[in-house]
Scaffold this active site. Structure first.
Site, short mmCIF file in Angstrom:
data_model
loop_
_atom_site.label_atom_id
_atom_site.label_comp_id
_atom_site.label_asym_id
_atom_site.label_seq_id
_atom_site.Cartn_x
_atom_site.Cartn_y
_atom_site.Cartn_z
CG ASP A 168 -2.00 -0.95 1.12
OD1 ASP A 168 -2.03 -1.70 0.22
OD2 ASP A 168 -3.10 -0.92 1.96
CG HIS A 204 2.23 0.18 4.37
ND1 HIS A 204 1.82 -0.99 5.25
CD2 HIS A 204 1.17 0.84 4.01
CE1 HIS A 204 0.51 -0.30 5.85
NE2 HIS A 204 -0.02 0.38 5.01
#
Length: 244
Positions: A66, A211
């Protein structure tokens, strides 16, 4: 005695006939529309289920990243994935896409899937469907401007605050994408701890949330580099999240 009919009287009597003649085609058209709707049947609702598992299930795992693209950590993550022969999913932040369009092109060129992660990573939990749609369309436009023709397979709500976004995303042709495991790398605990969390927390068929943007993700890059060989040694293969 001769009866005289006024012009006003004739107009009044002929007006209903003209109205009937005008109404007939409208009624016919309305009837045809209703007939067509009855033939077509009811409109089918889209499946807005939030997916948390891999496409093939079994001893597979899906890595998702992400908040990118990031000019430092996304290229390093791509290099790690390339070296290990793993395809992943990148959930893109629209403002970052506009800053680093070349990284979006690199992600797609290397065979990874794309996910809409909103324009500015705002909490959509209380938004109207119209607000959500405008934001998702803006993000998709940014992605496709960076990588023309790119397929945007998934949507992931910032903070996992879904609200009405699954229905909107599904109606736009995107699969709402959740996760089964969040390794908590948004608050870096150290590479060793991230490796431990992945190895102890992964279950067959899991979508894993990590992430590559939004901060210093060097620990995540290192943890992915270490865990891929370990997971492969345990018989895991790497696949993409499911699409309904």
């Amino acid at each position: 005695m001769t009866t005289t009919t006024s012009t006003t009287g004739r107009a009044a009597r002929s007006r209903p006939r003209r109205l009937r003649r005008l109404a007939a085609p409208l009624l016919l058209a309305a009837g045809l529309c209703l007939s067509a709707l009855a033939t077509a049947g009811p409109v089918q609702a889209v499946d807005s289920t939030v997916i948390t598992s891999t496409q093939n299930g079994g001893r597979t795992v899906s890595f998702t990243f992400d908040d990118g693209p990031d000019p430092t950590h996304t290229p390093r993550m791509l290099e790690v994935l390339r070296r290990h022969g793993v395809k992943a999913t990148f959930c893109l932040w629209g403002d970052h896409v506009r800053q680093y369009p070349h990284l979006v092109r690199q992600i797609t060129a290397e065979g990874h899937r794309l996910c809409n992660h909103s324009m500015a990573h705002q909490d959509m939990g209380g938004w109207s469907q119209q607000q959500i749609r405008q934001n998702l369309e803006q993000t998709n436009n940014a992605i496709r401007q960076a990588a023309p023709g790119a397929q945007i397979t998934y949507f992931r709500a910032p903070y996992g605050s879904w609200g009405q976004s699954p229905q909107v995303a599904a109606s736009m042709g995107m699969q709402p994408l959740g996760w089964r495991m969040d390794i908590g790398d948004w608050q870096p605990p150290g590479t060793g701890e991230l490796v431990r969390r992945i190895m102890q927390g992964v279950t067959p068929g899991a979508v894993v949330l990590m992430h590559d943007g939004g901060g210093d993700r060097s620990q995540t890059v290192a943890a992915v580099d270490q865990t891929i060989p370990q997971l492969k040694a345990q018989g895991y293969t790497f696949g993409q999240p499911a699409v309904r």
